[in-house]
Design an enzyme around this catalytic site. Structure first.
Site, PDB file in Angstrom:
ATOM      1  N   LYS A   1       0.943  -1.245   0.040  1.00 48.72           N
ATOM      2  CA  LYS A   1       0.023  -0.038   0.146  1.00 48.72           C
ATOM      3  C   LYS A   1       0.774   1.226  -0.013  1.00 48.72           C
ATOM      4  O   LYS A   1       2.237   1.151   0.162  1.00 48.72           O
ATOM      5  CB  LYS A   1      -1.035   0.055   1.158  1.00 48.72           C
ATOM      6  CG  LYS A   1      -2.053  -0.887   1.233  1.00 48.72           C
ATOM      7  CD  LYS A   1      -2.919  -0.914  -0.114  1.00 48.72           C
ATOM      8  CE  LYS A   1      -3.812   0.449  -0.111  1.00 48.72           C
ATOM      9  NZ  LYS A   1      -4.602   0.308  -1.424  1.00 48.72           N
TER      10      LYS A   1
ATOM     11  N   GLU B   1      -0.136   0.139 -10.118  1.00 48.99           N
ATOM     12  CA  GLU B   1      -1.458   0.475 -10.925  1.00 48.99           C
ATOM     13  C   GLU B   1      -1.087   1.051 -12.219  1.00 48.99           C
ATOM     14  O   GLU B   1      -2.346   0.984 -13.039  1.00 48.99           O
ATOM     15  CB  GLU B   1      -2.317   1.279 -10.015  1.00 48.99           C
ATOM     16  CG  GLU B   1      -2.364   2.617  -9.837  1.00 48.99           C
ATOM     17  CD  GLU B   1      -1.424   3.039  -8.563  1.00 48.99           C
ATOM     18  OE1 GLU B   1      -1.304   4.260  -8.300  1.00 48.99           O
ATOM     19  OE2 GLU B   1      -0.678   2.209  -8.130  1.00 48.99           O
TER      20      GLU B   1
ATOM     21  N   HIS C   1      -2.030   4.939  -6.080  1.00 50.75           N
ATOM     22  CA  HIS C   1      -3.440   5.812  -6.396  1.00 50.75           C
ATOM     23  C   HIS C   1      -3.385   7.303  -5.931  1.00 50.75           C
ATOM     24  O   HIS C   1      -4.152   7.603  -5.145  1.00 50.75           O
ATOM     25  CB  HIS C   1      -4.580   5.072  -5.617  1.00 50.75           C
ATOM     26  CG  HIS C   1      -4.465   3.521  -5.731  1.00 50.75           C
ATOM     27  ND1 HIS C   1      -5.086   3.068  -7.067  1.00 50.75           N
ATOM     28  CD2 HIS C   1      -3.985   2.423  -5.192  1.00 50.75           C
ATOM     29  CE1 HIS C   1      -4.864   1.754  -6.923  1.00 50.75           C
ATOM     30  NE2 HIS C   1      -4.567   1.325  -5.848  1.00 50.75           N
TER      31      HIS C   1
END
Length: 374
Positions: A75, A118, A96
């Site tokens: 994360k 991502e 993100h």
């Protein structure tokens, strides 16, 4: 290269960025791997398993950041980690950015190299490092939604598949990509009445061919969404615009038309969410209610099944991590267009346009920036 794997400290995040097997592959190639003690425990990997393959264990997160040239995480760093990040240190993780300005500004200020899982992208526009977690999150979306449809959890008190003589639940899945497809598979397998929506007719034709008879396809539009959610028991939001903020496809005013106790599951929460009323939740407190509708918006959904998730993630990230370690990030990104697209921030410069656009920041051309760092 010296690679550091800190323990994840986000709420209920039990994944780890590198398995002992993955660490062994890097060590075999002459790299040094430092893992924070107990980082793998939540995923079922003991310190002894890491030591057995030649990993150096460090007692604290501070020491792990301090020694590493490349940090591998799952994360995005949280606020407590920002000061630990060094100038020109490579961070290889999910970021993100477009959904959270403070993180973006912190990484710019730290002048780190941010390579986001991502946005690593293949020629066919698929996202190889997002796919495994999307598969997990998609399958979990239906599983979790079904749980929160139960009355003690705040839901309508409806069984997803119904029983003979009683209709099954109606499930709407918005988005026909990896997440939406996996959510639909599980919902259909549980016997629900499922409608999957997308703006791409070609994709809908593909889904119509492969899905069972209890799955219908429909073009996604504001009108169709408004009509379909009126009698829906569960809605899964599975819309992704790579690197950018997700669009709000269900607005607050639509909630008043929905059944009380219906469940919204927003898998796009990491990218800001595709429901207007979305706000990130945690595994400790996963749901909240707005206008009688339950919202499940856990930002690290795959963290609840860390053994499966960690193995799936390492399978995908390891080949790229090896390239970064063997060549250094600059040469690896010049040689591999897929990795180059993963670069979001380079030493204070935003080089991913969707992130710059999200916050009105100056966008720097990635080719020029790489040349300047040569």
């Amino acid at each position: 290269m010296i690679i550091g794997v800190p323990k994840e400290i986000k709420n209920n995040e039990n994944r780890v960025a590198l398995t002992p097997g993955g660490a062994k592959e890097l060590i075999k190639r002459g790299h040094q791997v430092y893992v924070q003690s107990t980082a793998g425990i939540g995923s079922g990997f003991s310190d002894d398993e890491y030591k057995a393959v030649g990993v150096n264990l460090l007692p604290t997160i501070e020491e792990t950041y301090a020694i590493a040239e490349m940090i591998m995480k799952v994360k995005e760093p949280i606020e407590a980690e920002y000061p630990l990040i060094k100038e020109n240190q490579l961070l290889f993780t999910y970021f993100h950015f477009a959904s959270y300005e403070p993180l973006t500004m912190a990484m710019i200020e730290q002048k780190s190299i941010c390579l986001a899982y991502e946005t690593v992208e293949k020629v066919d526009r698929s996202l190889p490092l997002l796919i495994p977690m999307s598969e997990v999150a998609g399958r979990m979306a239906t599983q979790e939604g079904a749980k929160f449809l139960e009355k003690p959890m705040g839901g309508r008190g409806i069984l997803l598949g119904g029983v003979p003589g009683v209709k099954p639940a109606k499930v709407i899945v918005i988005g026909g990509g990896i997440v939406g497809t996996q959510a639909t598979k599980i919902a259909a397998g549980m016997g629900a009445d499922v409608t999957i929506m997308d703006i791409d007719l070609y994709r809908l034709r593909q889904l119509d061919d492969i899905m069972p008879a209890n799955v219908k396809t429909m073009v996604s539009s504001e009108h169709n969404i408004r009509e379909e959610i009126k009698d829906a028991d569960m809605v899964v939001g599975a819309v992704l615009i790579p690197g950018a903020k997700a669009p709000h496809l269900i607005t607050k005013d639509m909630l008043s038309t929905m059944r009380k106790g219906a469940v919204l599951v927003d898998v796009a929460v990491d990218q800001g969410g595709c429901f207007e009323t979305t706000k990130p939740t945690t595994h400790a407190e996963p749901v909240f209610e707005v206008d009688g509708v339950m919202h499940y918006c856990v930002a690290n959904m795959p963290g609840a099944v860390p053994y499966t998730s960690t193995l799936a993630l390492t399978n995908a990230t390891l080949p790229y991590a090896i390239q970064l370690a063997d060549k250094g990030w600059e040469k690896a990104c010049r040689d591999n267009e897929e990795l180059k697209k993963g670069l979001n921030i380079i030493s204070g410069d935003v080089v991913y346009k969707a992130v710059a656009d999200a916050f009105g920041l100056e966008y720097k051309d990635i080719e020029e920036t790489l040349l300047a760092n040569a």
